[in-house]
Design a protein around this motif. Structure first.
Motif, PDB file in Angstrom:
ATOM      1  N   LEU A 113     -15.711   3.195   8.899  1.00 27.42           N
ATOM      2  CA  LEU A 113     -14.380   3.594   8.461  1.00 27.42           C
ATOM      3  C   LEU A 113     -13.383   2.507   8.837  1.00 27.42           C
ATOM      4  N   LEU A 114     -12.514   2.171   7.884  1.00 32.11           N
ATOM      5  CA  LEU A 114     -11.604   1.051   8.045  1.00 32.11           C
ATOM      6  C   LEU A 114     -10.261   1.537   8.588  1.00 32.11           C
ATOM      7  N   ILE A 115      -9.763   0.863   9.629  1.00 27.62           N
ATOM      8  CA  ILE A 115      -8.544   1.255  10.322  1.00 27.62           C
ATOM      9  C   ILE A 115      -7.554   0.094  10.277  1.00 27.62           C
ATOM     10  N   ASP A 116      -6.302   0.385   9.897  1.00 30.96           N
ATOM     11  CA  ASP A 116      -5.296  -0.681   9.885  1.00 30.96           C
ATOM     12  C   ASP A 116      -4.298  -0.566  11.023  1.00 30.96           C
ATOM     13  N   GLY A 117      -4.470   0.418  11.909  1.00 31.25           N
ATOM     14  CA  GLY A 117      -3.605   0.554  13.068  1.00 31.25           C
ATOM     15  C   GLY A 117      -2.356   1.375  12.846  1.00 31.25           C
TER      16      GLY A 117
ATOM     17  N   ILE B 291     -10.266   4.523  -5.418  1.00 31.93           N
ATOM     18  CA  ILE B 291      -9.961   5.056  -6.745  1.00 31.93           C
ATOM     19  C   ILE B 291      -8.618   4.506  -7.206  1.00 31.93           C
ATOM     20  N   MET B 292      -8.633   3.865  -8.369  1.00 32.93           N
ATOM     21  CA  MET B 292      -7.397   3.340  -8.940  1.00 32.93           C
ATOM     22  C   MET B 292      -6.568   4.478  -9.520  1.00 32.93           C
ATOM     23  N   HIS B 293      -5.283   4.515  -9.223  1.00 33.38           N
ATOM     24  CA  HIS B 293      -4.338   5.469  -9.798  1.00 33.38           C
ATOM     25  C   HIS B 293      -4.796   6.910  -9.602  1.00 33.38           C
ATOM     26  N   GLY B 294      -5.271   7.224  -8.395  1.00 30.18           N
ATOM     27  CA  GLY B 294      -5.733   8.572  -8.097  1.00 30.18           C
ATOM     28  C   GLY B 294      -4.581   9.567  -8.029  1.00 30.18           C
ATOM     29  N   GLU B 295      -4.947  10.845  -8.048  1.00 34.18           N
ATOM     30  CA  GLU B 295      -3.935  11.900  -8.029  1.00 34.18           C
ATOM     31  C   GLU B 295      -3.376  12.131  -6.632  1.00 34.18           C
ATOM     32  N   THR B 296      -4.043  11.659  -5.596  1.00 28.44           N
ATOM     33  CA  THR B 296      -3.552  11.793  -4.229  1.00 28.44           C
ATOM     34  C   THR B 296      -3.141  10.425  -3.703  1.00 28.44           C
ATOM     35  N   ASP B 297      -2.573  10.424  -2.504  1.00 33.17           N
ATOM     36  CA  ASP B 297      -2.132   9.166  -1.880  1.00 33.17           C
ATOM     37  C   ASP B 297      -3.206   8.520  -1.016  1.00 33.17           C
ATOM     38  N   GLN B 298      -4.442   9.085  -1.063  1.00 27.86           N
ATOM     39  CA  GLN B 298      -5.471   8.627  -0.143  1.00 27.86           C
ATOM     40  C   GLN B 298      -5.734   7.123  -0.246  1.00 27.86           C
ATOM     41  N   PHE B 299      -5.672   6.590  -1.497  1.00 27.08           N
ATOM     42  CA  PHE B 299      -6.026   5.182  -1.694  1.00 27.08           C
ATOM     43  C   PHE B 299      -4.820   4.325  -2.090  1.00 27.08           C
ATOM     44  N   ARG B 300      -3.619   4.907  -1.951  1.00 28.16           N
ATOM     45  CA  ARG B 300      -2.443   4.177  -2.394  1.00 28.16           C
ATOM     46  C   ARG B 300      -2.286   2.849  -1.654  1.00 28.16           C
ATOM     47  N   HIS B 301      -2.563   2.846  -0.353  1.00 26.72           N
ATOM     48  CA  HIS B 301      -2.408   1.601   0.417  1.00 26.72           C
ATOM     49  C   HIS B 301      -3.401   0.535  -0.033  1.00 26.72           C
ATOM     50  N   LEU B 302      -4.596   0.963  -0.464  1.00 22.83           N
ATOM     51  CA  LEU B 302      -5.579  -0.016  -0.934  1.00 22.83           C
ATOM     52  C   LEU B 302      -5.144  -0.642  -2.254  1.00 22.83           C
ATOM     53  N   GLU B 303      -4.561   0.167  -3.130  1.00 28.16           N
ATOM     54  CA  GLU B 303      -4.039  -0.399  -4.373  1.00 28.16           C
ATOM     55  C   GLU B 303      -3.004  -1.480  -4.065  1.00 28.16           C
TER      56      GLU B 303
ATOM     57  N   ARG C 111      -2.547  -8.525  -3.508  1.00 24.99           N
ATOM     58  CA  ARG C 111      -3.304  -9.595  -2.839  1.00 24.99           C
ATOM     59  C   ARG C 111      -2.741  -9.889  -1.444  1.00 24.99           C
ATOM     60  N   MET C 112      -2.298  -8.836  -0.756  1.00 23.84           N
ATOM     61  CA  MET C 112      -1.696  -8.990   0.572  1.00 23.84           C
ATOM     62  C   MET C 112      -2.271  -7.947   1.523  1.00 23.84           C
ATOM     63  N   PRO C 113      -3.539  -8.066   1.903  1.00 20.41           N
ATOM     64  CA  PRO C 113      -4.103  -7.117   2.866  1.00 20.41           C
ATOM     65  C   PRO C 113      -3.557  -7.383   4.263  1.00 20.41           C
ATOM     66  N   PRO C 114      -3.730  -6.438   5.185  1.00 20.75           N
ATOM     67  CA  PRO C 114      -3.337  -6.702   6.579  1.00 20.75           C
ATOM     68  C   PRO C 114      -4.113  -7.895   7.127  1.00 20.75           C
TER      69      PRO C 114
ATOM     70  N   VAL D  88     -13.748  -1.684  -6.456  1.00 21.28           N
ATOM     71  CA  VAL D  88     -14.250  -2.242  -5.202  1.00 21.28           C
ATOM     72  C   VAL D  88     -13.412  -3.475  -4.889  1.00 21.28           C
ATOM     73  N   GLY D  89     -12.735  -3.405  -3.752  1.00 22.89           N
ATOM     74  CA  GLY D  89     -11.962  -4.551  -3.304  1.00 22.89           C
ATOM     75  C   GLY D  89     -12.759  -5.385  -2.323  1.00 22.89           C
ATOM     76  N   ILE D  90     -12.536  -6.675  -2.355  1.00 23.22           N
ATOM     77  CA  ILE D  90     -13.240  -7.605  -1.470  1.00 23.22           C
ATOM     78  C   ILE D  90     -12.235  -8.256  -0.527  1.00 23.22           C
ATOM     79  N   LEU D  91     -12.503  -8.151   0.763  1.00 25.45           N
ATOM     80  CA  LEU D  91     -11.716  -8.835   1.776  1.00 25.45           C
ATOM     81  C   LEU D  91     -12.614  -9.814   2.519  1.00 25.45           C
ATOM     82  N   ARG D  92     -12.033 -10.910   2.969  1.00 20.67           N
ATOM     83  CA  ARG D  92     -12.813 -11.947   3.658  1.00 20.67           C
ATOM     84  C   ARG D  92     -12.196 -12.241   5.019  1.00 20.67           C
ATOM     85  N   PRO D  93     -12.712 -11.619   6.082  1.00 21.60           N
ATOM     86  CA  PRO D  93     -12.237 -11.942   7.435  1.00 21.60           C
ATOM     87  C   PRO D  93     -12.728 -13.322   7.856  1.00 21.60           C
ATOM     88  N   ALA D  94     -11.869 -14.058   8.532  1.00 22.75           N
ATOM     89  CA  ALA D  94     -12.284 -15.346   9.083  1.00 22.75           C
ATOM     90  C   ALA D  94     -13.055 -15.166  10.381  1.00 22.75           C
TER      91      ALA D  94
END
Length: 464
Positions: free
Chosen positions: A14-18, A43-55, A61-64, A93-99
Motif C-alpha cells: 500500500l502506497l503512502i504519501d504522508g 481508475i480514471m475519472h471515477g465516481e469517488t475521490d479514492q483515486f483523485r490524487h493519482l490522477e 506529471r508531478m508525483p510526490p 496504470v501509472g509508472i513512477l521511478r524512484p531514484a
C-alpha cells in the motif's frame, strides 16, 4: 527479520504519501537492472475521490518526491521519485521511478530529502584486495595433537581508515549469520565480507555525496584488477531509521539495505555467478593507506585519465579496438598532466607534441622493461599512437592487423594500470619489479618472443 530484495524481484503493498487525508492505494515495486519501477493502478475519472490524487500525480506529471510502500515484509521508503508514464484507460496504470529505495521506514517528515550518516558498499574484488577477515579460529588439541574443539571469534575489524576531504573512509571486515536446517542437520553460516564505508565529519549527507567518495576507491580497484568490479549492494545507517519494540520503545538504529539508480545496473541477479577477477597489481597492504589518500587527492585532476580507463576495464568483454581507443584517450590525458620528459622531442610532429608524445610520457613514468623485442620507448610510443590514430580516424584506411592490435592493447592496458599505481604513489616495490630486466612484465615479453614480434624505433611492427 530483514527484508530481502534482489534484481528481478517485485513486491506489492500500500502506497503512502504522508498526508492523513490521502487514501491508501495498491502499488507494486519492481527492482529491475535499469532502475526501480513503481506501478500504481487506478481508475480514471471515477465516481469517488479514492483515486483523485493519482490522477493529479500522473496527468500533471508531478508525483510526490518521496513515498512509502507498506508491505507484508516491512516498510520501503522511496525517494527522489519522477513520473515515468501512465495509460489513459479507465483502469489506468501509472509508472513512477524512484531514484532511491531503503528497505525500512524512516521517522520524521516524509518529504525531507534522504540523507544518511553512513553508507556501506560491497564491491567485487574487495575481499581479495583487502585480505582481511572478521573471523578468528582457535583449534583446541589434546596431547596427541588431535583437534578436540574450536573457538570461533567474529568481530567487525577495520582494515584501513583514511580521509578523503570531509569524508572518513573505512574498509572493514563485516559479518552476519544465517541459520539453516536441511537433511544434513543444523548449520550456521557466517558471511564474512569486507565492506567500504563512508561517514562525513559534519553529519549526514546525500547518497550521491557518499557514492562520489566510494567511486574514487572503486575506480582504483577496477584499474588494479584490470577487470569489471561491480557494486554488489549498499547498506545505510542513520538516526532516522529506527527499530522499535511492540511497546514503542527505541531498541536500535539498524543498518538497512539501499537501492540506488546510480549503481543498480551493477547489482547481480539472485544466484548469478561471481565476477571472475585476476590478481590485482597490488593489494591494500602493499599500497598502504597513504596511497589511498594521495589517490583521492589527485582524483579530480586526473579524471580524464581515470574515467576512460576504469570505464573500459569495467565493460564486459569489450572489443579489442574499444579497449585500445579508451587506453589511448586515458594516456593522452595522463601524458598532458605529467608534462615534459627528457627525450620526448623525437615523438613531436611539426615541433609540437602528438599522441605518441603523451604515450611516451606515460611509458617513461612507469619505466617498464619490455624486453629486447622493443627497440626503444620512442618506438613503442609511436607504434601505440599509430594504432590508436588508425582506429580513431576513418581516413587512415583499414583497421590495423589483429596481431599488432593485440600487442598494443596488452601493453597499453598494463601501462595504464601501472600508471595508476604511480599516481597513487604506493607499491613502489611492485613498480620496481616491473622496471627491472626480466621483471614482472614476463607475459608481455613472452607474447612478443613466442610470436616473433618486434617493434623498431620508427614504431613499425616486424613479424618473424
Amino acid at each position: 527479520m530483514r527484508m530481502e530484495l534482489s534484481v528481478g524481484d517485485g513486491v506489492t503493498g500500500l502506497l503512502i504519501d504522508g498526508l492523513t487525508e490521502t487514501p491508501y492505494v495498491a502499488a507494486t515495486l519492481k527492482v529491475e537492472s535499469t532502475g526501480l519501477v513503481l506501478e500504481v493502478p487506478y481508475i480514471m475519472h471515477g465516481e469517488t475521490d479514492q483515486f483523485r490524487h493519482l490522477e493529479q500525480w500522473f496527468s500533471g506529471r508531478m508525483p510526490p518526491a518521496n513515498l512509502q510502500l507498506y508491505t507484508n515484509g516491512g516498510t520501503i521508503s522511496l525517494f527522489d521519485i519522477t513520473w515515468g508514464g501512465h495509460s489513459e484507460r479507465q483502469i489506468a496504470v501509472g509508472i513512477l521511478r524512484p531514484a532511491l529505495a531503503v528497505l525500512h521506514g524512516r521517522d520524521g517528515d516524509l518529504s525531507d530529502p534522504l540523507t544518511v550518516a553512513t553508507l556501506q558498499s560491497r564491491v567485487d574484488g574487495l575481499n581479495e584486495w583487502g585480505k582481511s577477515s572478521a573471523i578468528e579460529i582457535d583449534h583446541h588439541v589434546d596431547s596427541a595433537r588431535l583437534v578436540t574443539g574450536l573457538s570461533i571469534s567474529v568481530s567487525s575489524v577495520p582494515a584501513a581508515t583514511w580521509r578523503q576531504g570531509d569524508a572518513v573512509m573505512t574498509i572493514r571486515a563485516s559479518w552476519s549469520t544465517e541459520e539453516t536446517t536441511d537433511e544434513a542437520g543444523r548449520a550456521m553460516r557466517i558471511l564474512d565480507n569486507l565492506i567500504l564505508e563512508s561517514t562525513f565529519e559534519h553529519g549526514a549527507r546525500s547518497v550521491a555525496e557518499h557514492l562520489r567518495e566510494h567511486r574514487k576507491v572503486v575506480d582504483l580497484l577496477t584499474i588494479l584488477f584490470g577487470g569489471r568490479t561491480r557494486y554488489l549492494g549498499h547498506l545505510v545507517k542513520d538516526a532516522r531509521f529506527v527499530d522499535y519494540s511492540l511497546g514503542g520503545t527505541v531498541i536500535g538504529h539498524p543498518t538497512v539495505e539501499l537501492f540506488s539508480r546510480q549503481t543498480i545496473a551493477d547489482r547481480p541477479i539472485r544466484n548469478s555467478p561471481p565476477t571472475s577477477l585476476t590478481r590485482p597489481l597490488a593489494s591494500l597492504a602493499e599500497l598502504g593507506v597513504d596511497a589511498l589518500v594521495k589517490w583521492s587527492q589527485n582524483y579530480d585532476e586526473w579524471k580524464r585519465f581515470i574515467l576512460p580507463s576504469a570505464g573500459a576495464f569495467r565493460r564486459e568483454s569489450p572489443y579489442l579496438e574499444d579497449s585500445i581507443t579508451s587506453m589511448c584517450i586515458a594516456m593522452e590525458a595522463g601524458g598532458q598532466i605529467l608534462g615534459q620528459v627528457p627525450g620526448e622531442a623525437a615523438t613531436y610532429g611539426r615541433k609540437r607534441p602528438t599522441l605518441a608524445t603523451y604515450v611516451y610520457r606515460c611509458l617513461s613514468a612507469i619505466g617498464v622493461d619490455w624486453g629486447e623485442n622493443i627497440s626503444s620507448t620512442v618506438g613503442l610510443a609511436r607504434a601505440i599512437a599509430t594504432n590508436g590514430n588508425t582506429l580513431k580516424h576513418p581516413d587512415r584506411g583499414a583497421y590495423p592487423d589483429y596481431t599488432q592490435s593485440y600487442v598494443v592493447r596488452m601493453v597499453s592496458e598494463l601501462t595504464v594500470r601501472l600508471l595508476a599505481l604511480y599516481l597513487a604513489g604506493g607499491a613502489s616495490d611492485v613498480l620496481a619489479d616491473y622496471r627491472k630486466v626480466s621483471g614482472l612484465a614476463w607475459r608481455e615479453r613472452q607474447v612478443l618472443q613466442e610470436n616473433a614480434i618486434s617493434i623498431d624505433d620508427a614504431g613499425v611492427f616486424h613479424l618473424g
